[in-house]
Design an enzyme around this catalytic site. Sequence first.
Site, PDB file in Angstrom:
ATOM      1  N   CYS A 110    -116.700  23.086 -19.844  1.00 39.24           N
ATOM      2  CA  CYS A 110    -116.578  23.784 -18.436  1.00 39.24           C
ATOM      3  C   CYS A 110    -117.913  23.898 -17.565  1.00 39.24           C
ATOM      4  O   CYS A 110    -118.086  22.796 -16.917  1.00 39.24           O
ATOM      5  CB  CYS A 110    -116.272  25.231 -18.618  1.00 39.24           C
ATOM      6  SG  CYS A 110    -115.149  26.064 -17.360  1.00 39.24           S
ATOM      7  N   HIS A 232    -111.620  24.857 -22.190  1.00 44.63           N
ATOM      8  CA  HIS A 232    -112.326  25.431 -23.152  1.00 44.63           C
ATOM      9  C   HIS A 232    -111.459  25.310 -24.432  1.00 44.63           C
ATOM     10  O   HIS A 232    -110.650  26.087 -25.072  1.00 44.63           O
ATOM     11  CB  HIS A 232    -112.096  27.020 -22.868  1.00 44.63           C
ATOM     12  CG  HIS A 232    -112.865  27.599 -21.817  1.00 44.63           C
ATOM     13  ND1 HIS A 232    -114.485  27.995 -22.195  1.00 44.63           N
ATOM     14  CD2 HIS A 232    -112.986  27.521 -20.422  1.00 44.63           C
ATOM     15  CE1 HIS A 232    -115.070  28.080 -21.057  1.00 44.63           C
ATOM     16  NE2 HIS A 232    -114.091  27.870 -19.926  1.00 44.63           N
ATOM     17  N   GLU A 234    -113.045  25.709 -27.306  1.00 45.37           N
ATOM     18  CA  GLU A 234    -113.357  26.652 -28.256  1.00 45.37           C
ATOM     19  C   GLU A 234    -112.584  27.935 -28.396  1.00 45.37           C
ATOM     20  O   GLU A 234    -112.572  28.517 -29.457  1.00 45.37           O
ATOM     21  CB  GLU A 234    -114.803  27.179 -28.142  1.00 45.37           C
ATOM     22  CG  GLU A 234    -115.149  28.429 -27.152  1.00 45.37           C
ATOM     23  CD  GLU A 234    -114.589  27.696 -25.577  1.00 45.37           C
ATOM     24  OE1 GLU A 234    -114.548  26.577 -25.166  1.00 45.37           O
ATOM     25  OE2 GLU A 234    -114.716  28.785 -24.670  1.00 45.37           O
TER      26      GLU A 234
END
Length: 270
Positions: A110, A232, A234
């Site tokens: 990001c 994202h 994660e």
Amino acid sequence: MDQPPLIGITSDHVIQTSHSYYSAGERYINAITQGVKGIPVIIPAVHEQSTLLNQLDGLLITGAYSNLNPEYYQQADQDVNGLKDPSRDAFNLSVIPKAIDLGVPILGICRGIQEMNVALGGTLHQKVHEQPGLNDHREDRSQPMDVQYGPSHSVIIQQGGILSSIVKQHHEILNASTLFNSSNQQLTVNSVHGQGINTLGDHLKIEALAEDGLVEAISVISHPFALAVQWHPEWQFLENPFSILMFREFQNACVSYKQAKMLKKQTACR
Ligand SMILES: N[C@@H](CCC(=O)NCCCC(=O)O)C(=O)O
């Protein structure tokens, strides 16, 4: 037994109740411990970098709500009262080119993709949603977090890069995932950003594009693994096969880099 790779995680400079901290989100740390099987080291955005980088086997550049100061890409700020992080800007824009030159494996997320692009001479759209032809890539902050970070739009994986090589190697796993469409190489991703890549920096290749044409992933040409994505991975990555595979690919790059460094050291000692 070999020690796990040591992975530096960039930090945000935040002020809370008049105290100042350098912090990194727990999700990023979990992705390193569980997804990359590495030892996470949060790097305060003040550290002297050359000695630090020599110790690391990988670098994770995190996301952040703050925006990069557009002075770094020679533009006037269109949101002068918006959240900024001058310490992070200065540290990350200086550490990224050094890490690339050393060959340290890098994964940017990001704000991390935006910093990698600007560090290599590229520019950003300051408000993607105000650009003709581009969609609104922001999250709805009135929604719960799992909606804000939930599947949002698809990206088209481009041929000849790290992401397409993940697809080729693991097509059987990915074909079983509802988030990947193998017939058109489209991956569904989340989207939590207001800014995005405008002109591409030097030595960068496009790894994935959104349907509106916005650059969603990049990598450094002729580098073993310097990849950055606008989404994202994660976020709840254990539920997303593509994210698991991407972190595993980063892990492989970090382990190979660590082994090559050790071999070089041993050869130099002889
Ligand atoms: N501020 C930039 C970058 C967006 C970003 O990194 N969002 C992440 C939010 C917090 C996190 O999940 O770590 C933009 O708006 O484009």
